[in-house]
Structure formats: C-alpha cells, structure tokens
Design an enzyme around this catalytic site. Structure first.
Site, PDB file in Angstrom:
ATOM      1  N   THR A   1       0.191   0.403   6.714  1.00 56.80           N
ATOM      2  CA  THR A   1       0.438  -0.537   5.640  1.00 56.80           C
ATOM      3  C   THR A   1       0.847  -1.868   6.256  1.00 56.80           C
ATOM      4  OG1 THR A   1       1.985  -1.085   3.844  1.00 56.80           O
ATOM      5  CG2 THR A   1       2.748   0.505   5.441  1.00 56.80           C
ATOM      6  N   GLY A   2       0.691  -2.968   5.507  1.00 58.34           N
ATOM      7  CA  GLY A   2       1.065  -4.268   6.059  1.00 58.34           C
ATOM      8  C   GLY A   2      -0.063  -5.259   5.870  1.00 58.34           C
TER       9      GLY A   2
ATOM     10  N   THR B   1       0.818  -1.190   0.000  1.00 61.14           N
ATOM     11  CA  THR B   1       0.000   0.000   0.000  1.00 61.14           C
ATOM     12  C   THR B   1       0.866   1.259   0.000  1.00 61.14           C
ATOM     13  OG1 THR B   1      -1.499  -1.311   1.283  1.00 61.14           O
ATOM     14  CG2 THR B   1      -1.702   1.062   1.539  1.00 61.14           C
TER      15      THR B   1
END
EC number: 3.4.19.5
Lengths: 309, 314
Positions: free
Chosen positions: B222-223, B171
């Site tokens: 993100t992640g 992302t």
C-alpha cells in the site's frame, strides 16, 4: 558505451508463410532504432521507434495486424520504461489508435500516472491530440481470418494461439541509459478487457540502468505469474550473464507454470541476449554496425549495417 | 496439520488523521478476526484473505469498495488482486465500476477464466455474465470521499502534493498461510482522489500490489502506487527473502530503496513460508493487524504494537 538495440517480433510458432515478413520486419525495426542510437540519440527514442515500426507492420500482432478479441475488435496493451529513473508509461485495452507505444510514452511524460486503461486511455489520447482511427483500419485480413476460424465449433484455438506477434525492443545508448518497450494486440479471441503481461511493469518489460532492460513475449498469463522481466534482471543482479539469466527464468516458467515464451535482454555493460523456449522467435540486433537476426533456435544471420541499408 | 496459520491485514499506509484512527484500528481488527476464523477451521489461505479483504471493502473508513475515493470525473473505479501461492495463479481486475467487492470478482477471474487480468468495460460485462450484482455508485460513495474530491478539484492539488502531505486514503490488503502451508495475498483499492479516468495503480499489477509464492512468502503493498510499481515492490521483498533476509529486513530494505530511488513511501505486510510475519511502513501511519497462535497484534503508529490474547472462535 557502444549502443546496442535488440528487437523481437514475437515468440511462438511462426507459420512458414510468415517467416520472411517476420525476418524483414524485425531487421527493419532494429535498423531504424539503431540509426537513432548511432546519431547519439537516446535509448527511449530508439525503442519507441523500433516498436512503432512493428506496430505499423501487419506481420506482427501489434497496432495494425493485431489479433481480434472475441467481439472482433482490436484492443491493445503497451509499455515503455526508462532505466534511468524507473519512469514508465503503459496502456491497456486501448482501441482505435495506430501506435499504443506512443500513447504509453505520453502517459509516462505527460501524466503523473503509469498505466491508463480502456475508456480513460482513449480520453487521454484525445486530449493529447492523438488521431482516432476507425477500428477496422487496424484489422488485417489474416487477423480477421483467424478470428472467424476460432469461432467455428470444430476450431483448434491452441493452434492459432501459437501464432505469436507481440513486439518489443530493448536498447542501451552511448550514455549508458537503458530502455524497453513492448506492444501487443493480445490473444486472439480473448475475452473483452483481457489484459496480458505487455501492460504490466515487471512482466512485459522492465528497465533499470543499474542492471539492464528486458522485453518479453509468449504466453502472457505465465509471464505474469513469474513476473518474468523482473525475474531475469534479478538473476543478472546475482551475477548471471544475460543468456544464463534468460534461460534460467524461461526454464523456471516452463517447469513452475507450464508456460513458454521468449525474451530480449540488454545489460548495462552492453551485453545482450535473444532467448526463447518456444519453437521460434523473430529477433534482430544491431551493435558495432553489425546486424544479426534469426527465427529458429540457433539460427543467426550476420551482415553489416551498410549492406543492409 | 503441519503449519500454524497466520493472517495479517492492512488498511492503508498514509497519514491517517486522528478522526479515523479509532475506526481504522477497529476495522483491521474486525477483518483479521473474520479472516482468521476461516484458517482456524482448516480453511484455505485464499478463502481467508478474500474474507478479510471483503470485510475491509465493506468498511467505509477504508479506500476500497465502500468508501473508495473518486476519480477526476467524480466516479468510483476499483482495482483488486488475489494470488494463490501454491500455483502462482492470480486474478486481477482494474478500473471496474459499481461492484461492492472487487476482491471476490478478482477471485472469479482466477477461477472462471484462463486469464490473470480483466479491465474496464470488458471486466464489467463479464461480471454481469457471472451474475455479480451491480450496485449504484451512490452506494459506494461516502460523504467524506465526496468532500475530499471537491476540495482537491477546487484547489487543483497534484499527486505530488497529495503524497507530500500524505492526505490520501488508501488501499486494503491481506496475506495468509494456512495449516497446509499454502500462502495467499489479496489487495483492493479505489486508488487516489481525483486520479485521471482510467488510472490504474499498483494494486492489480502482479508483483507490485501483491505477490504470493509458497516457496518464499506473500506480500500485500500500500502507499504511493506509481512508486510501488517502479520498484515492483511485492516481488522485490520476496527476492530479498530468497536471499535469506527475514520478512522485516526484506520489507525495510525494499521500502527504503523505494524512498531513495523513486522518492515514494508506502507500507507492506509480509508472511514467510515458515509463518514469520511483519507489518512495516515509511508513511506516518499504517493500520494493521495480525493473528497467530491465539495472539492478535495490531498497530497504527511507527514502532507501535499492541497485543491481545484472543479466544478461538467456536
């Protein structure tokens, strides 16, 4: 742990002719959920059962009886969450199924994802053997009436938007596990594809065994802006009681973003609350074989479960 | 002018392979400079994060807009969010197709509708009404995204194994505070390779993929999307900051909680209402860059921070 279930049938302005239906609908749902808990069943099953009962009840804006989007179709959002491991399943903008909460549960248990939307949600429902029902079967006369009234040039959509109906349930079982479930048809005459708080983890609901569980109802966009469910649990983590946490968060939502709503809360020690900043919220709870329910602020009726059967 | 403006961007938290390392760093540096130019001229944090994320969406090395990964049907479905810390207004889109810049569309949802989130077919219909150009999917798909999709379909890898080996693109996002002290965040993604059709992750879910509040700060995450959602990561970090933690302490606390409680890894960028900022991650790498007071800082590997003095743009 003494099991507890709390359900709501929506916060807003309940028209007088709908009051009885709302009261009996929430009490029926709470009793159904409670009978699962009483037999040693888990919180997840209890909240799913309670919400399913209200999705099937045309008095509520969920499942059958859902309000219509601008095209005159039923599009639904739902979420379910397991406080034990923070697992959750949700669907948004799903059509042509009777029980979105059941589909949300399948998302949680049969996929590695947490939210499926629109066409993808329907494909998944099909793959799971969930019967597809014609959209018209979900449309109640009242929903259709409101939808066409709102299309009239001199309509007052705010008047009808106040008529609530999102449904939800929170529970704690005898093992101390908590769960929440929320389901809705959204806002009447909404833009196609509009998703509200009910599909959004932390906004429409949240459950965490370390703290408690919440289900929310009211003005969806406002609840999303303050991530209402998670905010209430945050206050409880800081030591507030369910009532104080709920009131503080609802008041914040009113002052910060001008939104009204209602919430049901259960804490991990079995405390509970049903609070709302709107005029009304239909709610019911069962604990210790005692049923309590109400609609107006300060209204609480009490009866024993045996009497209510 | 009261506050010193700050802009931070990220290009994804995952085990970015060496072959992408240089382009990822160039990409975040380019995006942060583009966004910061807006702030320098007295522009709003909302505009700055939108410009920065557009630059990342247009850059095919990142999994957002161009370069987005493919779902199980081999199609591109995009999610994005943008949030205004002053009013808490937000715009989010999920599962939209054929649009180059989901973050700009999310901005339109905020500005042109009374809603926060639009999804799927309905969202696309609204985009058409607004005159947002529809681009053919081939324009958004890179050879790399296609090759990765084919590989995963061939070997039927599950999400778990993907994140264990962290072989996933990710992302993009940005957070900012402008000279008036207004804060904003924006996040955009194509999701995970071979995701189920209609799968929506943390990115467009307010409080998970991002959150901005002038009273506290702004976060973009993100992640592993599902893990981020379970702990409502962005909102959690701001709760910690409300309790007095610094951005770095809050980020680390929340990321470690996410790892312990739900076994998920990720990264975040955070800016506080006083202009302090941080970029933290529990994945192998995260491409990030930030500008404040004429200094550009960026990094990729854990503990790595490289500094450059930059001249203000004319």
């Amino acid at each position: 742990m003494k099991p507890v279930i709390v359900v709501h049938g929506g916060a807003g302005r309940i028209f007088k002719d709908r009051e009885e239906g709302a009261r009996s609908g929430v009490t029926r749902a709470a009793l159904k959920g409670y009978s699962i808990l009483k037999e040693g069943g888990n919180a997840l099953d209890a909240v799913e059962e309670a919400v399913t009962s209200m999705e099937d009840d045309p008095h509520f804006n969920a499942g059958y009886g859902s309000v219509l989007n601008e095209k005159g179709e039923v599009e639904m959002d739902a979420i379910i969450m397991d406080g034990k491991n923070l697992a959750s399943g949700a669907v948004s903008a799903v059509k042509c199924i009777a029980n979105p909460i059941k589909l949300a549960r399948l998302v949680m248990e049969k996929t590695e994802h947490m939210l499926l939307t629109d066409h993808g949600a329907s494909l998944f429902a099909k793959a799971m053997g969930v019967p597809e029902i014609p959209g018209e079967k979900l449309i109640s006369e009242r929903s259709r009436e409101r939808w066409s009234k709102n299309l009239e040039p001199d309509s007052n959509p705010h008047e009808f938007k106040k008529d609530p109906g999102t449904v939800g349930a929170v529970a704690i079982d005898n093992e101390g596990n908590v769960a929440c479930a929320t389901s809705t048809g959204g806002l009447t005459n909404k833009l196609v594809g509009r998703v509200g708080d009910s599909a959004c983890i932390g906004s429409g609901g949240y459950a965490d065994n370390h703290v408690g569980a919440i289900s929310t109802t009211g003005h969806g966009e406002s609840m999303m802006k303050v991530v209402l469910a998670r905010l209430i649990l945050y206050h409880m983590e800081q030591g507030m009681s369910p009532v104080d946490a709920a009131d503080t968060a609802l008041n914040y939502m009113k002052t910060r973003v001008g939104g009204l709503g209602g919430v049901i809360v259960v804490s991990n020690s079995g405390g509970w609350a049903a609070r709302f900043s709107t005029k009304q919220m239909s709610w019911a709870t069962v604990k210790d074989d005692q049923l309590q329910y109400g609609i107006y602020t300060g209204e609480i009726h009490t009866s024993s479960v045996i009497e209510s059967k | 002018m009261g506050t010193k403006p700050v802009l931070v961007v990220h290009g994804g938290a995952w085990a970015i392979p060496d072959e992408f390392a240089e382009r990822s760093i160039l990409g975040v540096k380019n995006a942060v400079k583009n966004g910061f130019a807006v702030l320098e001229m007295g522009g709003s944090s909302m505009k700055a994060v939108e410009i920065a994320v557009r630059a990342l969406e247009d850059d095919a090395v990142f999994d957002a807009g161009h370069g987005a990964v493919l779902n199980a049907d081999g199609y591109v479905e995009l999610d994005a969010i943008i949030m205004n810390g002053k009013t808490l207004a937000a715009g989010a889109v999920s599962c939209i197709r054929n649009i180059s810049n989901p973050v700009t569309f999310a901005c339109s949802v905020l500005e042109k509708t009374p809603y926060v989130m639009l999804t799927g077919t309905g969202a696309n219909q609204f985009a058409e009404k607004l005159g947002i150009p529809q681009v053919p999917v081939e324009e958004l798909v890179t050879d790399h995204a296609k090759a990765e999709w084919e590989q995963y379909r061939k070997y039927k890898q599950t999400v778990k194994s993907l994140f264990n080996t962290e072989l996933v693109h990710d992302t993009v996002g940005a957070v900012a505070i402008d000279c008036e002290g207004n804060m904003a965040c924006a996040t955009s993604t194509g999701g995970i390779t071979n995701k189920m059709v209609g799968r929506v992750g943390d990115t467009p879910v307010i409080g998970s993929g991002g959150y901005a509040d002038n009273l506290v700060g702004a976060v973009s995450a993100t992640g592993h999307g599902e893990s981020i959602m379970k702990v409502t990561l962005a909102r959690l970090i701001l709760f910690h900051m409300e309790q007095g933690k610094t951005p770095e302490e809050a980020a680390d606390s929340a990321l470690h909680y996410m790892e312990r409680r739900v076994h998920g890894r990720g990264g975040v960028i955070v800016v506080s209402k006083t202009g302090e900022w941080t970029a933290r991650f529990t994945t192998k790498r995260m491409a990030w860059a930030g500008i404040k007071e004429g200094v550009l800082m960026y990094g990729l590997n854990p503990g790595e921070t490289i500094q450059e003095i930059i001249k203000p743009s004319k």
